[in-house]
Design a protein around this motif. Structure first.
Motif, PDB file in Angstrom:
ATOM      1  N   SER A  52       0.831  -1.208   0.000  1.00  0.00           N
ATOM      2  CA  SER A  52       0.000   0.000   0.000  1.00  0.00           C
ATOM      3  C   SER A  52       0.865   1.258   0.000  1.00  0.00           C
ATOM      4  O   SER A  52       0.510   2.264  -0.625  1.00  0.00           O
ATOM      5  CB  SER A  52      -0.949   0.000   1.192  1.00  0.00           C
ATOM      6  N   MET A  53       2.009   1.223   0.653  1.00  0.00           N
ATOM      7  CA  MET A  53       2.915   2.380   0.628  1.00  0.00           C
ATOM      8  C   MET A  53       3.490   2.602  -0.761  1.00  0.00           C
ATOM      9  O   MET A  53       3.609   3.745  -1.215  1.00  0.00           O
ATOM     10  CB  MET A  53       4.031   2.201   1.650  1.00  0.00           C
ATOM     11  N   GLY A  91       0.758   4.095  -2.834  1.00  0.00           N
ATOM     12  CA  GLY A  91       0.560   5.477  -2.421  1.00  0.00           C
ATOM     13  C   GLY A  91       1.653   6.393  -2.944  1.00  0.00           C
ATOM     14  O   GLY A  91       1.378   7.507  -3.414  1.00  0.00           O
TER      15      GLY A  91
END
Length: 65
Positions: A23-24, A27
């Motif tokens: 997810s990082m 993002g």
């Protein structure tokens, strides 16, 4: 069979860590795209490639005179 599986996959981090990392990365890619888009929108006229080429031509003409 479970013992072999534990030995092969035992070195991997927990699933929560993997999901946070993925997810990082997603993002950061989204933020990078937004940053590039904003930079393109607020680019000043003298930064555009066409204007840079015209500027070089004008400088060459001034030098040759």
């Amino acid at each position: 069979m479970i013992e072999i599986e534990d030995r092969l996959l035992g070195f991997l981090p927990q699933m929560g860590v993997i999901l946070i990392a993925i997810s990082m990365v997603i993002g950061l890619l989204i933020i990078q795209r937004i940053y590039d888009w904003v930079n393109e929108k607020i680019k000043l006229p003298y930064m555009e490639e066409e204007n840079l080429q015209q500027r070089k031509l004008l400088e060459q003409r001034k030098e040759s005179e």
